[in-house]
Every structure is written in C-alpha cells, then in structure tokens.
Motif scaffolding. Sequence first.
Motif: not given
Length: 148
Positions: A51, A53, A77, A79, A85, A145-148
């Motif tokens: 994912k 992260y 997790v 943010n 998150h 999935e992780y998004k910046k």
Amino acid sequence: MQELNFSKFPFRFKNSENKISIFDCIRKKFVILQPEEWVRQHCVQFLIKEKKYPQSLINVEKVLKVNNLSKRYDIVVFNSDGTIHLIVECKAPQITINQETFDQIARYNLVLNATYLMVTNGINHYYCQMDLKNERYQFLESIPEYKK
C-alpha cells in the motif's frame, strides 16, 4: 508459524533462550513471536510494501485512553498532518473476527477518529471507510494506497 493470507515478506528472526523473536521495523527491535505478532508484522509489511505507506507514518502498539481505561492499539497510520488515516486491529489466526472485534476498534476510533479501519486475523481481512460526520461506515474491498 501458520501461513497467512498476505504476500510472502522477508522477516528477520532471532532465537534466544528458546524463544523466537521477529524484528519489528517500526519499533526497531526484536519482539517475541506470538501468533498475533505474526499477523501484526505481516500487516505492517503489507502497508509498507503493497500500500506504499511510509514507515515514518506508521505506529505500532501504543497506549490510548478509552473511557479512562488504558488500551493498546495494534497499528495506526498517520496522515502527514498528524491526523489518523487508518487503525488496524490484529488478532491471532485462530481468533474468529466477530462483532466484538468491530466493537473494539469502533471504541478506539471514538478517540482516534481514523478515516479507515482494518480488522484482520491474518486469514480474513475487513476494511471500512468511516463517515465520521454521519457516524456510519462502509465496507471496502481494500484500503487505498498511500497518496502524498
């Protein structure tokens, strides 16, 4: 240890005094390998490797207060702004995930206000997206999935 419903990940093990330990890359130490820890370590690797992260946003086994009681969450997790998150509740593979498990993570989320919840025993994984404003949740196929 039992095979889990995760991809295969490389782990570091150590045997000391006839106790096997697994290296936790988040806590940066070896921890005794119990069935729930086996699930937790797979889940951490799933979050990092699949994912995407960042390790720096993941926290493992910290104490939180729920109704003046000290509880310990499995994985959180964050943010990048410090809000939460995702909360992950891990159970040993032989533990059936039931309403009590969801009630437990829901109580934690009253304090943490995460956007996503994941409950797993390593065999079965359940994912929810929270609608905190309307106090509802929706089951998902997976977490994003992780998004910046």
